[in-house]
Design a protein around this motif. Structure first.
Motif, PDB file in Angstrom:
ATOM      1  N   ALA A 150       0.793  -1.234   0.000  1.00  0.00           N
ATOM      2  CA  ALA A 150       0.000   0.000   0.000  1.00  0.00           C
ATOM      3  C   ALA A 150       0.824   1.283   0.000  1.00  0.00           C
ATOM      4  CB  ALA A 150      -0.939  -0.003   1.208  1.00  0.00           C
ATOM      5  N   VAL A 151       2.098   1.214   0.416  1.00  0.00           N
ATOM      6  CA  VAL A 151       2.930   2.426   0.425  1.00  0.00           C
ATOM      7  C   VAL A 151       4.073   2.215  -0.564  1.00  0.00           C
ATOM      8  CG1 VAL A 151       4.405   3.936   1.831  1.00  0.00           C
ATOM      9  CG2 VAL A 151       2.308   2.955   2.821  1.00  0.00           C
ATOM     10  N   VAL A 152       4.025   2.986  -1.653  1.00  0.00           N
ATOM     11  CA  VAL A 152       5.012   2.804  -2.727  1.00  0.00           C
ATOM     12  C   VAL A 152       6.100   3.883  -2.590  1.00  0.00           C
ATOM     13  CG1 VAL A 152       5.311   2.514  -5.212  1.00  0.00           C
ATOM     14  CG2 VAL A 152       3.091   2.005  -4.160  1.00  0.00           C
ATOM     15  N   THR A 153       7.349   3.448  -2.665  1.00  0.00           N
ATOM     16  CA  THR A 153       8.460   4.388  -2.452  1.00  0.00           C
ATOM     17  C   THR A 153       9.502   4.259  -3.568  1.00  0.00           C
ATOM     18  OG1 THR A 153       9.951   2.879  -1.286  1.00  0.00           O
ATOM     19  CG2 THR A 153       8.228   3.914   0.047  1.00  0.00           C
ATOM     20  N   ASN A 154      10.472   5.159  -3.535  1.00  0.00           N
ATOM     21  CA  ASN A 154      11.634   4.984  -4.416  1.00  0.00           C
ATOM     22  C   ASN A 154      12.543   3.913  -3.796  1.00  0.00           C
ATOM     23  OD1 ASN A 154      13.076   6.176  -2.357  1.00  0.00           O
ATOM     24  ND2 ASN A 154      13.470   8.088  -3.426  1.00  0.00           N
ATOM     25  N   ASP A 155      13.713   3.693  -4.385  1.00  0.00           N
ATOM     26  CA  ASP A 155      14.530   2.574  -3.888  1.00  0.00           C
ATOM     27  C   ASP A 155      15.703   3.046  -3.025  1.00  0.00           C
ATOM     28  OD1 ASP A 155      16.137   3.668  -5.757  1.00  0.00           O
ATOM     29  OD2 ASP A 155      16.406   1.861  -6.967  1.00  0.00           O
ATOM     30  N   GLU A 156      15.545   4.192  -2.375  1.00  0.00           N
ATOM     31  CA  GLU A 156      16.575   4.723  -1.474  1.00  0.00           C
ATOM     32  C   GLU A 156      16.477   3.944  -0.157  1.00  0.00           C
ATOM     33  OE1 GLU A 156      19.657   6.825  -1.112  1.00  0.00           O
ATOM     34  OE2 GLU A 156      18.406   7.535  -2.769  1.00  0.00           O
ATOM     35  N   HIS A 157      17.092   2.770  -0.118  1.00  0.00           N
ATOM     36  CA  HIS A 157      16.912   1.887   1.039  1.00  0.00           C
ATOM     37  C   HIS A 157      17.369   2.551   2.333  1.00  0.00           C
ATOM     38  CE1 HIS A 157      15.331  -1.684  -0.784  1.00  0.00           C
ATOM     39  NE2 HIS A 157      16.121  -1.461  -1.814  1.00  0.00           N
ATOM     40  N   THR A 158      16.652   2.308   3.391  1.00  0.00           N
ATOM     41  CA  THR A 158      16.805   2.833   4.766  1.00  0.00           C
ATOM     42  C   THR A 158      16.363   4.297   4.900  1.00  0.00           C
ATOM     43  OG1 THR A 158      19.093   3.647   4.749  1.00  0.00           O
ATOM     44  CG2 THR A 158      18.800   1.289   5.186  1.00  0.00           C
ATOM     45  N   GLU A 215       1.532   9.471  -6.006  1.00  0.00           N
ATOM     46  CA  GLU A 215       0.498   9.013  -6.948  1.00  0.00           C
ATOM     47  C   GLU A 215       0.303   7.500  -6.860  1.00  0.00           C
ATOM     48  OE1 GLU A 215       0.681  10.107 -11.148  1.00  0.00           O
ATOM     49  OE2 GLU A 215       1.034  12.150 -10.415  1.00  0.00           O
ATOM     50  N   GLU A 216       1.435   6.794  -6.870  1.00  0.00           N
ATOM     51  CA  GLU A 216       1.379   5.333  -6.821  1.00  0.00           C
ATOM     52  C   GLU A 216       0.782   4.870  -5.483  1.00  0.00           C
ATOM     53  OE1 GLU A 216       3.807   7.173  -7.852  1.00  0.00           O
ATOM     54  OE2 GLU A 216       4.731   6.322  -9.654  1.00  0.00           O
ATOM     55  N   THR A 217       1.128   5.566  -4.404  1.00  0.00           N
ATOM     56  CA  THR A 217       0.604   5.175  -3.094  1.00  0.00           C
ATOM     57  C   THR A 217      -0.904   5.399  -3.027  1.00  0.00           C
ATOM     58  OG1 THR A 217       2.734   5.689  -2.088  1.00  0.00           O
ATOM     59  CG2 THR A 217       0.855   5.527  -0.589  1.00  0.00           C
ATOM     60  N   THR A 218      -1.352   6.533  -3.592  1.00  0.00           N
ATOM     61  CA  THR A 218      -2.797   6.794  -3.590  1.00  0.00           C
ATOM     62  C   THR A 218      -3.524   5.678  -4.340  1.00  0.00           C
ATOM     63  OG1 THR A 218      -2.354   9.161  -3.548  1.00  0.00           O
ATOM     64  CG2 THR A 218      -4.576   8.504  -4.180  1.00  0.00           C
ATOM     65  N   ALA A 219      -2.971   5.303  -5.498  1.00  0.00           N
ATOM     66  CA  ALA A 219      -3.622   4.247  -6.288  1.00  0.00           C
ATOM     67  C   ALA A 219      -3.636   2.935  -5.494  1.00  0.00           C
ATOM     68  CB  ALA A 219      -2.885   4.066  -7.614  1.00  0.00           C
ATOM     69  N   ALA A 220      -2.510   2.619  -4.831  1.00  0.00           N
ATOM     70  CA  ALA A 220      -2.438   1.359  -4.081  1.00  0.00           C
ATOM     71  C   ALA A 220      -3.409   1.370  -2.899  1.00  0.00           C
ATOM     72  CB  ALA A 220      -1.007   1.136  -3.599  1.00  0.00           C
ATOM     73  N   LEU A 221      -3.522   2.525  -2.237  1.00  0.00           N
ATOM     74  CA  LEU A 221      -4.453   2.609  -1.095  1.00  0.00           C
ATOM     75  C   LEU A 221      -5.897   2.488  -1.572  1.00  0.00           C
ATOM     76  CD1 LEU A 221      -2.669   5.393   0.978  1.00  0.00           C
ATOM     77  CD2 LEU A 221      -3.151   3.065   1.788  1.00  0.00           C
ATOM     78  N   MET A 222      -6.166   3.039  -2.768  1.00  0.00           N
ATOM     79  CA  MET A 222      -7.516   2.906  -3.320  1.00  0.00           C
ATOM     80  C   MET A 222      -7.848   1.425  -3.541  1.00  0.00           C
ATOM     81  SD  MET A 222      -9.282   5.477  -3.428  1.00  0.00           S
ATOM     82  CE  MET A 222      -8.754   6.802  -2.427  1.00  0.00           C
ATOM     83  N   THR A 223      -6.861   0.671  -3.968  1.00  0.00           N
ATOM     84  CA  THR A 223      -7.096  -0.756  -4.217  1.00  0.00           C
ATOM     85  C   THR A 223      -7.234  -1.542  -2.913  1.00  0.00           C
ATOM     86  OG1 THR A 223      -5.731  -0.550  -6.174  1.00  0.00           O
ATOM     87  CG2 THR A 223      -6.154  -2.801  -5.412  1.00  0.00           C
TER      88      THR A 223
END
Ligand code: ADP
Ligand code: ASP
Ligand code: MG
Length: 475
Positions: free
Chosen positions: A161-169, A176-184
């Motif tokens: 549900a929470v989409v991020t870039n790949d900056e680990h830690t 935008e991607e997180t909003t779409a994932a939360l909608m789903t």
């Protein structure tokens, strides 16, 4: 719909989770009584049980150093603690799948530990995979605990549900991607009248690799989720009565600040007020969502409300402080006045992904503070090709925040004067003139903070008098 975030001490054990359940129930009842209000939610965002993230990172270090036995023993404790805490799930039919899931998660962890011990190296990507487990476990326990207390809740996996870039830690959310994932994943259960429970701190990249938002990042998760779902309020439930006038671990008698502006709260969080992760306010500002800091151990305390504007109050609001800071002095008699020097200098910090907090300049030198000195040897190496560089560790930043600094030209001098003869290594006042920031030795922090607090915050009337006296002198 509100977001209610509970920190580590607010989910530490069965008793803490029972308090959480009571608070969520009260929120549901309040919703039911609000006519015409939005009856959805709340969305509950939880941290790992207190101390678990430290444990998981310790486990990573043990594995990386090849100490499989140490890591296994630590993992065994973690497993036992979570199984014990899941006793809070009263309904056995709900408890069993959670205990199975947490055993499976711990088994997987054990395999990772063995693999890392062979490699003897833990990459940031693996660190995230390990650190995320705390929130993955706690959120499943809390979701089932709420449901078993007749507060029907759906567990939503933050990795979906929470989409991020790949900056680990220290990953950054992709809104935008997180909003779409939360909608789903979150919207359907909310629309069906259920609550949603998610782990904070954790996300995943667009290709599904687990990431984390940085230490203390569950506050940030709550704000991200709140902004994406258009929440009416973001509540940060913790173990103190709200934002206090100073760090209670250093100062004896801090008081609650009842109301803060977004700008003040950001500044305090950025300069060390640990009660709020520094990035938390950003998403709230973007959607103008009020944030409240509340005490899960003492729900009757009024807490701190953070909004865009606040009513006028004392000239100084609070003081934040941060230990473990390094000062880097960069001196170049040849280059400083040449254009392009500062660009070149800051490019080095940028290249090594090291944020700079406070900056001061003199004719021949620039001093900066950094929080994260891991890459400092490489930074010094790069800077040394065009300047002399010195570092000083074990320093501290003190940041006094208040609108009075803007309105009363003498107040900053009084603040600096209040620390007596503690040597000030750097002093800075930004264009907003909402804060005065200085850097001292870490060893001087308790004394200096005590002096500033006694003078300006212990009795608010003193701050008012100091300010009034100064205004009289000026006129
Ligand atoms: P949580 O686990 O709930 O996220 P944290 O430990 O991250 O809680 O933050 C709460 C702690 O922040 C408090 O227990 C307190 O020791 C510390 N803290 C530091 N500065 C402040 C401040 N100005 N106001 C309130 N708490 C502060
Ligand atoms: N559990 C994470 C940490 O300890 C995130 C959080 O609690 O906010 O840093
Ligand atoms: Mg925290």
């Amino acid at each position: 719909m509100k977001v209610m975030k509970f920190g580590g001490t607010s989910v530490a054990d069965q008793a803490a989770i029972e308090r959480l359940i009571a608070l969520v129930r009260a929120e549901r009842q309040a919703q039911a009584q609000t006519e015409g209000g939005d009856a959805r939610g709340p969305v509950v965002v939880v941290s790992a049980l207190s101390g678990v993230t430290d444990r998981l990172l310790g486990l990573a270090a043990l594995s990386g150093s090849g100490d499989v036995e140490g890591a296994r023993a630590s993992l065994q404790d973690l497993r036992a603690r979570h199984i014990k805490v899941s006793g809070v799930i009263a309904d056995a039919s709900l408890r069993k799948p959670v205990v199975d899931a947490l055993n499976a998660e711990c088994d997987a962890l054990e395999r990772v530990v063995s693999a890392l011990a062979v490699l003897q190296e833990v990459s940031p990507r693996w660190l995230d995979a390990l650190a995320a487990v705390g929130e993955i476990l706690s959120s499943q326990i809390v979701a089932a605990a709420l449901s078993s207390h007749k507060l029907l809740a759906t567990f939503v996996d933050s990795r979906q549900a929470v989409v991020t870039n790949d900056e680990h830690t220290a990953a950054a959310p992709l809104f935008e991607e997180t909003t779409a994932a939360l909608m789903t994943h979150a919207d359907p259960p909310l629309a069906a009248g259920r609550m949603v429970v998610m782990g904070g701190f954790v996300g995943a990249t667009t290709s599904g690799v687990t990431t984390t938002l940085g230490r203390g990042g569950s506050d940030f998760s709550a704000a991200i989720v709140g902004a994406c779902l258009g929440a009416s309020e973001i509540q940060i439930w913790t173990d103190v009565d709200g934002m206090l006038t100073a760090d209670p671990r250093i100062v004896n008698n801090p008081q609650v600040v009842p109301h803060l502006s977004f700008a003040e709260a950001s500044e305090l969080a950025y300069f060390g007020a640990k009660v709020l992760h520094p990035a938390t306010i950003q998403p709230a500002v973007a959607r103008n969502i009020p944030v409240r800091i509340l005490n899960s151990h003492r729900a009757s305390a009024r807490g701190t409300l953070i909004t865009a504007e606040r009513p006028k109050a004392a000239p100084l609001t609070a003081v934040a402080s941060k230990k473990g800071v390094t000062v880097v002095d960069i001196t170049s008699t040849r280059m400083l006045m040449a254009h392009g020097f500062l660009r070149r200098l800051f490019e080095v910090f940028e290249r090594f992904k090291t944020p700079v907090d406070v900056v001061t300049t003199s004719e021949v030198s620039v001093s900066v503070t950094i929080d994260d000195a891991r890459r400092l040897p490489s930074i010094i190496d790069a800077l040394s090709s065009f300047a002399q560089v010195e570092r000083e560790d074990a320093m501290a930043i003190v940041c006094v925040v208040g609108d009075g600094l803007h309105e009363d030209p003498g107040l900053a001098a009084q603040v600096l004067g209040s620390v007596g003869d503690v040597p000030l290594r750097m002093v800075s006042q930004a264009a907003s003139r909402r804060n005065i920031t200085f850097v001292i030795r870490e060893a001087d922090l308790p004394f200096a903070l005590g002096r500033v607090h006694d003078r300006f915050f212990a009795q608010p009337s003193i701050a008012a008098q100091a300010s009034a006296g100064q205004a009289a002198n000026v006129s």
